[in-house]
Scaffold this motif. Structure first.
Motif, PDB file in Angstrom:
ATOM      1  N   ARG A  92      -5.147  -5.419   4.384  1.00 38.65           N
ATOM      2  CA  ARG A  92      -3.812  -4.774   4.440  1.00 38.65           C
ATOM      3  C   ARG A  92      -3.559  -3.957   3.178  1.00 38.65           C
ATOM      4  N   TRP A  93      -3.991  -4.476   2.019  1.00 38.16           N
ATOM      5  CA  TRP A  93      -3.851  -3.697   0.786  1.00 38.16           C
ATOM      6  C   TRP A  93      -4.612  -2.385   0.903  1.00 38.16           C
ATOM      7  N   GLU A  94      -5.840  -2.469   1.409  1.00 39.29           N
ATOM      8  CA  GLU A  94      -6.693  -1.287   1.440  1.00 39.29           C
ATOM      9  C   GLU A  94      -6.271  -0.290   2.515  1.00 39.29           C
ATOM     10  N   ARG A  95      -5.559  -0.744   3.524  1.00 41.82           N
ATOM     11  CA  ARG A  95      -5.024   0.183   4.532  1.00 41.82           C
ATOM     12  C   ARG A  95      -3.676   0.752   4.112  1.00 41.82           C
ATOM     13  N   GLY A  96      -3.124   0.247   3.028  1.00 44.88           N
ATOM     14  CA  GLY A  96      -1.852   0.769   2.528  1.00 44.88           C
ATOM     15  C   GLY A  96      -0.639   0.270   3.266  1.00 44.88           C
ATOM     16  N   VAL A  97      -0.776  -0.784   4.068  1.00 44.75           N
ATOM     17  CA  VAL A  97       0.382  -1.299   4.806  1.00 44.75           C
ATOM     18  C   VAL A  97       1.087  -2.404   4.048  1.00 44.75           C
ATOM     19  N   GLN A  98       0.483  -2.875   2.978  1.00 47.31           N
ATOM     20  CA  GLN A  98       1.087  -3.911   2.143  1.00 47.31           C
ATOM     21  C   GLN A  98       0.605  -3.709   0.722  1.00 47.31           C
ATOM     22  N   SER A  99       1.460  -4.034  -0.256  1.00 45.87           N
ATOM     23  CA  SER A  99       1.058  -3.917  -1.661  1.00 45.87           C
ATOM     24  C   SER A  99       0.933  -5.296  -2.282  1.00 45.87           C
ATOM     25  N   PRO A 100       0.013  -5.474  -3.218  1.00 49.97           N
ATOM     26  CA  PRO A 100      -0.075  -6.749  -3.929  1.00 49.97           C
ATOM     27  C   PRO A 100       1.238  -7.059  -4.641  1.00 49.97           C
ATOM     28  N   GLN A 101       1.575  -8.320  -4.713  1.00 52.48           N
ATOM     29  CA  GLN A 101       2.776  -8.727  -5.429  1.00 52.48           C
ATOM     30  C   GLN A 101       2.575  -8.510  -6.932  1.00 52.48           C
ATOM     31  N   PRO A 102       3.667  -8.380  -7.694  1.00 57.90           N
ATOM     32  CA  PRO A 102       3.540  -8.113  -9.133  1.00 57.90           C
ATOM     33  C   PRO A 102       2.662  -9.119  -9.854  1.00 57.90           C
ATOM     34  N   TRP A 103       2.783 -10.416  -9.499  1.00 59.83           N
ATOM     35  CA  TRP A 103       2.015 -11.425 -10.212  1.00 59.83           C
ATOM     36  C   TRP A 103       0.529 -11.414  -9.833  1.00 59.83           C
ATOM     37  N   GLN A 104       0.186 -10.723  -8.748  1.00 62.78           N
ATOM     38  CA  GLN A 104      -1.213 -10.634  -8.339  1.00 62.78           C
ATOM     39  C   GLN A 104      -1.949  -9.490  -9.041  1.00 62.78           C
ATOM     40  N   ARG A 105      -1.217  -8.549  -9.549  1.00 64.31           N
ATOM     41  CA  ARG A 105      -1.835  -7.314 -10.033  1.00 64.31           C
ATOM     42  C   ARG A 105      -2.691  -7.483 -11.287  1.00 64.31           C
TER      43      ARG A 105
END
Length: 428
Positions: A36-49
């Motif tokens: 989902r991150w790589e398809r651009g439909v969801q972004s990682p949460q701030p604490w995951q970055r």
């Protein structure tokens, strides 16, 4: 074998040598989450970055850039309308939001999120003398909130500002009307909150709203009875004259404000900073007006004041030796002395501790100088550096679009990097 998405984030993962499964395992998430991150439909949460950047061996700024370019464009205006009409519950989804993070910023682009917040800001300002009933925090709590807004503006993080400022301004208006709060202290905080609001309005092209906010700043600064705050308002008011092209009035205003402070120049660091900032601003005005001698004279005064203070933020304005040096480059560009501008930049770069907005402007000006010298690759590199530092500021800056448009005209076959940068900045 999982299907591999073609996107900037996926390309970076491939370059690091990871499959989606192995990458997900290292991050402690499901493979479908990575998809989902790589398809651009969801972004990682701030604490995951931070962990995501560490695994990819890239900086957080580089990761933010990858996520912005990976994110799928929004085509859901009906959801925007539901956010606009849902009343007080609008604020919580953005409580910790920044570029590409959770809440509204995931649903829409950063620009959409800022533009969607403007009606609420207009309403808060229209009823500034008729504040809603509601709780009012202590002065210390309100001061901390305003300080946070100043930091957000200086770091060019406009999304959270745009959504939090309407409620903060209304609360400050209640505090100003409340006899339990000091009217002068509340007026001071209101002035600084207005300045943060102007940072959003002016950067995103709402010049009528910016002019209205600056008028409110002037009134509240006078009510605060602090000459340094009044000087800070004069510094910001120059935006109005830049918009109308009235550089003569801009110069008169700055000099009148500086003259008011000249007698107290050695009293405190804050007074020296206010005086120096006015001359720093006046140097740019003179440069833009084609008066190089006056511009360098103003910078001389700014340098004299900067020797008395440490680099810092004074009443919302960054000032100090490094800030003045950045303005030297700006003045050289304004007067058309591109060789001098590039020479000045050859041996110095703005330190990382300076606010992002100011550092990014240095590279915007440097790109303009490189363009005039025909150093097209260097001009592009300057804009890319500015984007990494303060993407929201850079994307909205008209000089960025002008420089990119000129670069596109000079290239018969622009490469993908330049085309992507121009598309991102809406220069083509």
């Amino acid at each position: 074998m999982a299907t591999q998405s073609s996107s900037p984030l996926a390309d970076c993962r491939h370059a690091a040598g990871y499959t989606q499964e192995f990458f997900a395992d290292k991050l402690g998430v499901d493979r479908t989450t990575v998809g989902r991150w790589e398809r651009g439909v969801q972004s990682p949460q701030p604490w995951q970055r931070p962990d995501l950047a560490k695994v990819l061996a890239i900086s957080l700024d580089h990761l933010d850039d990858l996520l912005r370019r990976t994110k799928r464009p929004s085509n859901t205006p009906s959801r925007l309308k539901s956010f606009l009409t849902s009343g007080p519950s609008l604020s919580p989804p953005l409580a910790g939001a920044q570029c590409g993070q959770s809440g509204l910023v995931d649903v829409f682009s950063e620009d959409d999120a800022v533009h969607a917040a403007i009606p609420r800001l207009r309403r808060a300002l229209a009823s500034i003398d008729l504040p809603d009933d509601g709780p009012t925090r202590s002065f210390a709590e309100l001061a901390a909130e305003v300080s946070g807004m100043i930091k957000q503006r200086l770091q060019a993080r406009y999304v959270e500002m745009a959504w939090r400022l309407p409620g903060l301004i209304s609360e400050l208006a209640r505090a100003h009307a409340d006899t339990h709060h000091s009217a002068r202290e509340a007026a001071m905080l209101l002035t600084l909150a207005f300045r943060a609001a102007d940072g959003v309005a002016f950067k995103f092209g709402y010049l009528d709203l910016s002019a209205r906010i600056i008028d409110l700043m002037r009134v509240s600064a006078l009510a605060a009875e602090d000459p340094l705050l009044v000087a800070a308002v004069a510094y910001v008011r120059i935006e109005t004259f830049f918009a109308t092209g009235d550089l003569a009035s801009a110069s008169r205003l700055l000099m009148a404000a500086a003259d008011e402070l000249s007698a107290d120049l050695g009293v405190s660091a804050s007074s020296a900073a206010a005086y120096g900032a006015l001359h720093m601003r006046a140097a740019v005005v003179a440069g833009r007006a084609g008066k190089p001698d006056a511009a360098w004279d103003h910078l001389g005064e700014a340098h004299r004041a900067a020797r008395q203070v440490p680099e810092g933020v004074y009443f919302g304005t960054a000032f100090g030796p490094a800030s003045v040096r950045i303005h030297e480059l700006a003045v050289a560009v304004e007067i058309g002395d591109s060789p001098a501008a590039v020479e000045r930049a050859a041996a110095w770069r703005p330190p990382d501790h300076l606010p992002a907005e100011r550092r990014s402007h240095y590279y915007i000006d440097l790109a303009r100088a490189q363009l005039r010298l025909g150093h097209h690759e260097d001009a592009q590199l300057g804009l890319e550096a500015a984007r990494r530092i303060a993407p929201q500021h850079v994307r909205e800056h008209p000089q960025v679009r002008q420089t990119l448009s000129a670069l596109l005209r000079t290239h018969k076959s622009p490469d993908d990097r330049l085309l992507q940068l121009a598309a991102w900045a809406r220069a083509c």
